[in-house]
Design a protein around this motif. Structure first.
Motif, PDB file in Angstrom:
ATOM      1  N   ILE A  31      -9.493   1.998   5.628  1.00  0.00           N
ATOM      2  CA  ILE A  31      -9.316   0.683   6.250  1.00  0.00           C
ATOM      3  C   ILE A  31      -8.291   0.714   7.385  1.00  0.00           C
ATOM      4  O   ILE A  31      -8.199  -0.236   8.160  1.00  0.00           O
ATOM      5  N   ALA A  32      -7.521   1.805   7.471  1.00  0.00           N
ATOM      6  CA  ALA A  32      -6.509   1.897   8.524  1.00  0.00           C
ATOM      7  C   ALA A  32      -6.038   3.337   8.650  1.00  0.00           C
ATOM      8  O   ALA A  32      -6.167   4.118   7.703  1.00  0.00           O
ATOM      9  N   GLU A  68      -6.565   3.636   2.410  1.00  0.00           N
ATOM     10  CA  GLU A  68      -7.866   3.339   1.801  1.00  0.00           C
ATOM     11  C   GLU A  68      -7.743   2.115   0.913  1.00  0.00           C
ATOM     12  O   GLU A  68      -6.679   1.820   0.379  1.00  0.00           O
ATOM     13  N   ASN A  69      -8.874   1.434   0.721  1.00  0.00           N
ATOM     14  CA  ASN A  69      -8.884   0.312  -0.215  1.00  0.00           C
ATOM     15  C   ASN A  69      -9.228   0.819  -1.620  1.00  0.00           C
ATOM     16  O   ASN A  69      -9.367   2.028  -1.836  1.00  0.00           O
ATOM     17  N   GLU A  79      -9.465  -6.189   7.761  1.00  0.00           N
ATOM     18  CA  GLU A  79      -8.223  -6.002   7.007  1.00  0.00           C
ATOM     19  C   GLU A  79      -6.990  -6.491   7.756  1.00  0.00           C
ATOM     20  O   GLU A  79      -5.881  -6.456   7.223  1.00  0.00           O
ATOM     21  N   ARG A  80      -7.156  -6.944   8.988  1.00  0.00           N
ATOM     22  CA  ARG A  80      -6.008  -7.406   9.780  1.00  0.00           C
ATOM     23  C   ARG A  80      -5.401  -8.651   9.173  1.00  0.00           C
ATOM     24  O   ARG A  80      -6.082  -9.471   8.583  1.00  0.00           O
ATOM     25  N   LYS A 132     -12.535   3.391   0.627  1.00  0.00           N
ATOM     26  CA  LYS A 132     -13.003   3.210   2.001  1.00  0.00           C
ATOM     27  C   LYS A 132     -11.786   3.184   2.921  1.00  0.00           C
ATOM     28  O   LYS A 132     -10.803   2.486   2.659  1.00  0.00           O
ATOM     29  N   ILE A 160      -6.314  -0.676  12.512  1.00  0.00           N
ATOM     30  CA  ILE A 160      -6.591  -1.418  11.283  1.00  0.00           C
ATOM     31  C   ILE A 160      -7.997  -1.983  11.406  1.00  0.00           C
ATOM     32  O   ILE A 160      -8.332  -2.611  12.415  1.00  0.00           O
ATOM     33  N   CYS A 161      -8.817  -1.794  10.393  1.00  0.00           N
ATOM     34  CA  CYS A 161     -10.159  -2.361  10.364  1.00  0.00           C
ATOM     35  C   CYS A 161     -10.043  -3.878  10.565  1.00  0.00           C
ATOM     36  O   CYS A 161      -9.181  -4.525   9.963  1.00  0.00           O
ATOM     37  N   SER A 162     -10.882  -4.433  11.401  1.00  0.00           N
ATOM     38  CA  SER A 162     -10.759  -5.853  11.735  1.00  0.00           C
ATOM     39  C   SER A 162     -10.782  -6.757  10.506  1.00  0.00           C
ATOM     40  O   SER A 162     -10.082  -7.763  10.458  1.00  0.00           O
TER      41      SER A 162
END
Length: 99
Positions: free
Chosen positions: A18-19, A11-12, A37-38, A16, A33-35
């Motif tokens: 994120i991965a 989470e961030n 956050e890549r 949220k 991985i959320c795009s």
């Protein structure tokens, strides 16, 4: 839906997701991985954690996904087998890696 032995969620700072990563029997079964956050090292951190804590030694990647294949090679996984199998009604080439 796939079941895995271990599911790790990243989470961030705003809580949220994120991965996430799923492992089963020394295999990485999923890593997403959320795009947005890549490229920030989250995948690398998760995979290193999985190797250290859950003994990940193997992963399968879709050969048509050069980003994933490159990532696993960068993480020092090496190809040991290429397989062709029908997935979702089409032929895809998959690469089995080990570390």
């Amino acid at each position: 839906m796939s079941k895995v032995e271990h599911l790790i969620i990243a989470e961030n700072e705003f809580n949220k997701i994120i991965a996430f990563m799923g492992t089963e029997n020394n295999r990485l079964e999923m890593l997403f991985i959320c795009s947005a956050e890549r490229g920030k090292g989250i995948g690398k951190q998760l995979l290193k954690y999985g190797i250290e804590i859950f003994g990940i030694k193997e992963v399968t990647a879709n050969e048509q996904n050069p980003q994933a294949v490159g990532f696993y090679k960068h993480m020092e996984f090496v190809t040991y087998k290429r397989i062709k199998e029908p997935i979702m009604m089409k032929r895809e080439n998959r690469i089995l890696f080990y570390i």
